[in-house]
Motif scaffolding. Structure first.
Motif, short mmCIF file in Angstrom:
data_model
loop_
_atom_site.label_atom_id
_atom_site.label_comp_id
_atom_site.label_asym_id
_atom_site.label_seq_id
_atom_site.Cartn_x
_atom_site.Cartn_y
_atom_site.Cartn_z
N PHE A 39 11.08 -29.45 -25.20
CA PHE A 39 12.26 -30.26 -24.90
C PHE A 39 13.52 -29.77 -25.59
CE2 PHE A 39 9.03 -33.66 -23.89
CZ PHE A 39 9.24 -33.58 -22.51
N VAL A 40 13.39 -28.96 -26.63
CA VAL A 40 14.58 -28.46 -27.31
C VAL A 40 15.36 -27.51 -26.40
CG1 VAL A 40 13.75 -26.35 -28.45
CG2 VAL A 40 15.36 -27.87 -29.64
N VAL A 42 4.34 -41.02 -16.00
CA VAL A 42 3.59 -39.80 -15.72
C VAL A 42 2.13 -40.02 -16.12
CG1 VAL A 42 3.39 -37.32 -16.15
CG2 VAL A 42 5.65 -38.40 -16.18
N HIS A 43 1.21 -39.64 -15.24
CA HIS A 43 -0.21 -39.87 -15.54
C HIS A 43 -1.05 -38.84 -14.80
CE1 HIS A 43 -2.62 -43.09 -17.52
NE2 HIS A 43 -3.61 -42.55 -16.82
N ALA A 82 1.06 -29.74 -19.21
CA ALA A 82 1.33 -28.32 -19.03
C ALA A 82 2.81 -28.03 -19.23
CB ALA A 82 0.89 -27.87 -17.64
N ASP A 83 3.12 -26.77 -19.53
CA ASP A 83 4.50 -26.38 -19.75
C ASP A 83 5.38 -26.70 -18.55
OD1 ASP A 83 3.72 -25.46 -22.22
OD2 ASP A 83 3.68 -23.34 -21.65
N GLY A 84 4.84 -26.47 -17.35
CA GLY A 84 5.62 -26.77 -16.15
C GLY A 84 5.96 -28.24 -16.02
N ARG A 97 9.69 -30.11 -15.98
CA ARG A 97 10.14 -31.07 -14.97
C ARG A 97 10.61 -32.38 -15.63
NH1 ARG A 97 6.19 -32.89 -11.50
NH2 ARG A 97 4.46 -31.76 -12.44
N ILE A 98 9.89 -32.80 -16.67
CA ILE A 98 10.32 -34.00 -17.39
C ILE A 98 11.67 -33.77 -18.04
CG2 ILE A 98 9.82 -35.49 -19.38
CD1 ILE A 98 6.84 -35.16 -18.71
N GLY A 99 11.86 -32.60 -18.66
CA GLY A 99 13.15 -32.28 -19.25
C GLY A 99 14.28 -32.32 -18.24
N ASP A 100 14.07 -31.74 -17.06
CA ASP A 100 15.10 -31.76 -16.02
C ASP A 100 15.39 -33.20 -15.58
OD1 ASP A 100 15.63 -29.02 -15.80
OD2 ASP A 100 13.94 -28.70 -14.45
#
Length: 297
Positions: free
Chosen positions: A83-84, A241-242, A281-283, A287-290
């Motif tokens: 998230f950084v 998210v789940h 996962a990183d992906g 998506r959460i960050g966006d």
């Protein structure tokens, strides 16, 4: 364990709005309204590391880890590093975990810990804050958003007054792998967790095996459940998210939360995903960050 509603947030030992603070990682202890010390870490946005995706300067992510995690655990640091890339990040250890004081109340008084961390992010100069919680932390971000969000401020008649609750408000909330209701024992991992929390020998295992000090008292009164909290979050943007292979909480939990959220909530049911930080996962984190950058206003 409850002794009353979450209230005002005590100050940290670090002064706000310093340009040095905004660019330099910090570690300090925050103090909650009930006097518990919370080990907390601030990391500024990573524009110097990733110029192709500069972070939002005024946005901070506040990460609420799962039960038995702490700010130094590798899986928590991995979430922070993801998230950084999108904004500053505040991580902290819930009470009873790691170097923080007190004892874990397994999601009850932890709302005060999160409120202290959010208020610290705002003291550091961040106008927007997104809270992201995993498992136990996922239930805490839901209850925190209900108690400190814009809807609660309007219901309480506080408007935009600058008090402890408005300072600790969230602008967007992401709940990952959270339960919908308390006392769930429908899976083997949750039955083991209840033994850990409710039995004296289990609490010894928690303390010496997982580094988590668990309070021996039962909830009194029982705190607002996640599914009861969700309708009170509006109009704050909400993402649930789940994983459809979550071994702790099956998919009826996120479906209950999404139904309670109505039109103001969004549900991502992730194929093949297990439980909480280890399964994210990183992906998915990208998506959460966006989503948070767009949703936090």
């Amino acid at each position: 364990m409850s002794t009353g509603p979450a209230g005002h947030v005590a100050r940290s030992t670090v002064g706000p709005n310093s340009e040095t603070t905004r660019r330099t990682p910090l570690r300090t202890f925050l103090y909650t309204d009930d006097g518990v010390t919370i080990d907390s870490v601030y990391n500024p946005g990573a524009a110097v590391y990733n110029a192709s995706r500069p972070p939002s300067v005024d946005l901070a992510f506040v990460i609420a880890h799962g039960f038995t995690g702490d700010v130094d655990r590798p899986h928590v640091r991995r979430i922070a590093e993801a998230f950084v890339q999108y904004g500053a990040v505040v991580t902290f250890s819930f009470r009873g975990h790691g170097r923080s004081g007190g004892r874990s109340t397994v999601g009850d008084r932890e709302v005060l810990d999160l409120a202290a961390a959010v208020a610290w992010a705002r003291q550091l100069g961040h106008a927007r804050v997104a809270t992201v919680g995993f498992s136990m932390g996922g239930s805490v971000v839901l209850r925190h958003a209900a108690l400190y969000g814009a809807g609660e401020m309007e219901r309480a008649g506080r408007g935009q007054e600058h008090d402890g609750r408005t300072e600790a408000r969230t602008d967007a909330v992401v709940s990952v792998s959270a339960p919908a209701r308390w006392y769930y024992r429908g899976t083997a991992p949750m039955r083991r967790l209840h033994w850990l929390v409710t039995r004296p020998e289990g609490r010894l295992v928690g303390r010496y095996g997982f580094g988590t000090r668990i309070h021996h008292r039962e909830w009194d009164p029982v705190p607002l459940s996640p599914v009861e909290a969700v309708p009170r979050i509006a109009p704050t943007p909400l993402l649930i998210v789940h994983g459809d292979r979550d071994g702790y909480f099956p998919v009826d939990h996120p479906l209950m939360l999404a139904e309670a959220a109505g039109d103001h909530g969004e549900l991502w049911l992730e194929p093949g995903m297990g439980h909480a930080e280890h399964a994210a996962a990183d992906g998915l984190l990208a998506r959460i960050g966006d989503w948070a950058v767009g949703a936090a206003g």
